[in-house]
Design an enzyme around this catalytic site. Structure first.
Site, PDB file in Angstrom:
ATOM      1  N   ASP A 261     -30.462  91.367   2.418  1.00 13.30           N
ATOM      2  CA  ASP A 261     -29.312  91.437   3.235  1.00 13.30           C
ATOM      3  C   ASP A 261     -28.622  92.947   3.495  1.00 13.30           C
ATOM      4  OD1 ASP A 261     -26.814  90.316   4.100  1.00 13.30           O
ATOM      5  OD2 ASP A 261     -27.002  88.584   2.822  1.00 13.30           O
ATOM      6  N   ASP A 389     -23.570  84.542  10.366  1.00 17.50           N
ATOM      7  CA  ASP A 389     -24.046  83.167   9.799  1.00 17.50           C
ATOM      8  C   ASP A 389     -23.805  82.043  10.874  1.00 17.50           C
ATOM      9  OD1 ASP A 389     -24.559  84.838   7.545  1.00 17.50           O
ATOM     10  OD2 ASP A 389     -23.455  83.671   6.026  1.00 17.50           O
TER      11      ASP A 389
HETATM   12  C1  GAL Z   1     -25.055  86.284   3.938  1.00 16.32           C
HETATM   13  C2  GAL Z   1     -26.172  85.878   4.686  1.00 16.32           C
HETATM   14  C3  GAL Z   1     -26.472  84.572   4.285  1.00 16.32           C
HETATM   15  C4  GAL Z   1     -26.679  84.198   2.933  1.00 16.32           C
HETATM   16  C5  GAL Z   1     -25.287  84.952   2.148  1.00 16.32           C
HETATM   17  C6  GAL Z   1     -25.688  85.112   0.653  1.00 16.32           C
HETATM   18  O1  GAL Z   1     -24.710  87.731   4.188  1.00 16.32           O
HETATM   19  O2  GAL Z   1     -25.840  86.044   5.810  1.00 16.32           O
HETATM   20  O3  GAL Z   1     -27.278  83.837   5.125  1.00 16.32           O
HETATM   21  O4  GAL Z   1     -27.931  84.792   2.410  1.00 16.32           O
HETATM   22  O5  GAL Z   1     -25.245  86.470   2.775  1.00 16.32           O
HETATM   23  O6  GAL Z   1     -24.416  85.624  -0.088  1.00 16.32           O
END
Ligand code: GAL
Length: 579
Positions: A261, A389
């Site tokens: 991430d 997301d």
């Molecule tokens: C976001 C990501 C999600 C998930 C989440 C977990 O940044 O886009 O898919 O992984 O973090 O905290």
């Protein structure tokens, strides 16, 4: 999705039809009545179009697989059909062996090159074979990943039992027989660091290696999540300054997939950015930048939701002053620095992963910053999120999916655009509910993600799979579009008001085409051979129904329901549907 009966009005017979096909075309394609209603607990009751697979063996999954020399080889030959089934292979290169009852191919390859293998599957009802290329070289993920990820259903509530149950359900539902492979834990598994800075799993995951072994024993693969900052998005320990240890730990645990991430890297990025700009500016400007950066860092110690109005407005002012100072640099220098800043953590973790003797798929999750699709491959990424997301609404899914046009030229075998995980089935980020997408919207979602060669990561609670969701995930002809070895994702070839046509070329010379209707009313959508760059009579095959619709001379047209799709494959007349 309901494709209306193929009446004279809904198809372009005038230009297209061979007279001999008229009778056949006038009859509606039969729905697979033996399989046509959802019976399970989910409230989504959509029309099931995917036919039941036959009892005879049918080999599924990717037709090409990449491995690096010397790394453990792990591939399960998958097939639908009655069990027991036995598997065999001709021309399997030395170093590899195949387990005839599970279909698992294991071993290692040392020599680089392409190996053309023929796979066989046999049961009491018959046998089949399929060509399979094993390419030993630098590139893995020659087709997009197919699997499951914990985030869209469980978010922070994920634990060992839920992950094991997802793996169990992948097997018991039969989805494993369609090529679904990865079982990926997203955020919220991390604890602190132990000896030598090695990352520990928290109490929800008492034994990561045992979990990984159990997933592998089923013929599945194991994925994990981290972030380049000090903390993950959910506030758990992340990889900053421990990249080598984390990659090493993942190798020890038998990880096959890392989602990486961006969260909490922002502050690190600010510091790097300041250094880079300062190095290019006169001393007084450089000093000014550093003092602004220090002031910013001091304010940012207070979490975003606890900052005073005064602190917030000072942060804005700092940004303005910072921009003012760096505006003295040439735009191309600023662009280069910004790009270096967003690329850095991925380059760093790539190096750490390269130290591990294991093929670990590297998936970036930085939401498309710095047009990641333009450089993701160069930095060794196997896939990269192109957007923020997804959630289970038409606005979110269609907004993301239909904005992917233009990205297709940057993806190919080993490096894929990722418009985020699937939102079909019971999703809810810790508050499970049936997907709020209508059945037609779910057909659109699956069809578009297949056309885009997106990694397909199921985001639902696998233990609650209803028949409709299962039918969406087990249509081998649709999955074959996603897994096509040519690896050329679709782009938009036409847009007329609320209707759009997306198309891609497939390895067998055919085209996969999605006729989409984003409007609120049913609409007629058509595609001409000229738009597809093809000539002569073509057989059009409805991929969801797995049924040829007939031969057409110059174009194909269908009435598409609101928010729905007609997904077809178009091949020259006189050729057989490829298997
Ligand atoms: C976001 C990501 C999600 C998930 C989440 C977990 O940044 O886009 O898919 O992984 O973090 O905290």
């Amino acid at each position: 999705m309901r494709i209306p009966p193929l009446t004279l009005a809904s198809l372009s017979f005038t230009i297209g039809m061979f007279p001999s096909m008229l009778m056949a075309q006038a009859a509606p394609p039969s729905n697979n009545t033996s399989n046509s209603t959802a019976t399970n607990t989910s409230s989504v009751v959509g029309e099931i179009l995917t036919p039941k697979h036959p009892a005879t063996p049918r080999i599924t999954g990717p037709k090409v697989f990449g491995v690096r020399p010397g790394n453990p080889f792990l591939f399960k030959v998958t097939a639908t059909g009655e069990r027991p089934m036995t598997f065999s292979a001709d021309n399997l290169p030395s170093g590899l062996s195949l387990d005839s009852s599970s279909g698992m191919i294991t071993g290692t390859l040392q020599e680089r090159g392409t190996n053309a293998v023929t796979l066989h599957a046999k049961n009491a009802q018959g046998e089949t074979s399929r060509l399979f290329r094993i390419i030993c070289g630098d590139t893995i993920a020659l087709t997009p990943a197919l699997g499951w990820n914990s985030w869209n259903c469980f978010a922070g509530a994920v634990d060992d039992a839920k992950v094991r149950s997802a793996a169990d359900a992948m097997v018991s539902s039969g989805l494993i027989d369609h090529g679904w492979t990865y079982i990926n834990i997203d955020d919220c598994w991390e604890a602190g660091r132990g000896t030598n800075g090695m990352i520990q799993s928290n109490q929800k995951f008492p034994d990561m290696k045992a979990l990984s072994d159990s997933i592998h024993s089923k013929g599945l693969k194991f994925g994990i999540y981290s972030s380049p900052g000090p903390k993950t998005c959910a506030g758990y320990t992340a990889s900053y300054q421990y990249e080598d240890q984390d990659a090493e730990q993942y190798g020890k645990w038998g990880v096959d997939y890392v989602k990486y991430d961006w969260c909490s890297y922002g502050k690190v990025a600010n510091a790097i950015r300041t250094e880079k700009y300062a190095a290019m500016l006169p001393a007084d400007d450089a000093a000014k930048l550093k003092s602004l950066a220090d002031e910013r860092a001091a304010i940012e110690v207070t979490p975003g939701n606890k900052r005073t109005e005064e602190q917030k407005s000072r942060l804005k002012a700092i940004d303005g002053e910072f921009k003012g100072v760096i505006s003295k640099l040439k735009p191309e220098d600023r662009e280069r620095i910004e790009l270096e800043v967003v690329q850095e953590p991925y380059a760093v973790f790539r190096k750490s992963l390269d130290k591990v003797k294991r093929d670990i798929l590297f998936s970036y999750c930085q939401y498309g910053m710095g047009k990641v699709w333009e450089w993701g491959e160069k930095l060794g990424g196997n896939s990269w999120r192109t957007t923020g997301d997804i959630t289970d609404t038409w606005k979110s899914m269609s907004g993301i999916g239909f904005s992917q046009d233009g990205h297709e030229k940057f993806a190919g075998p080993g490096h894929w655009n990722d418009p985020d995980m699937l939102v079909v089935g019971q999703v809810g980020w810790g508050h499970p509910h049936p997907s709020r997408l209508t059945p037609d919207e779910q057909y659109t979602h699956m069809s578009l993600w297949a056309l885009l060669s997106s990694p397909l990561l199921i985001g639902c609670d696998m233990s609650q799979l209803d028949d409709f969701t299962k039918s969406l995930l087990s249509n081998d002809e649709v999955l074959d579009v996603n897994q096509d070895p040519l690896g050329k994702p679709a782009g938009r070839i036409s847009m007329n008001g609320t209707v759009q046509v997306w198309a891609r070329s497939l390895e067998d010379g055919s085209k996969a085409v999605g006729l989409f209707n984003l409007g609120d009313q049913p609409a007629s959508v058509s595609v001409s051979w000229q738009e597809l760059g093809i000539k002569g009579p073509q057989i059009v095959r409805d991929l969801w129904r797995q049924k040829d619709l007939g031969s057409f001379a110059e174009k194909f047209e269908a009435t598409v329901p609101s928010h729905g799709v007609v997904l077809v494959k178009i091949r020259p007349a006189g050729t057989a549907a490829s298997k």
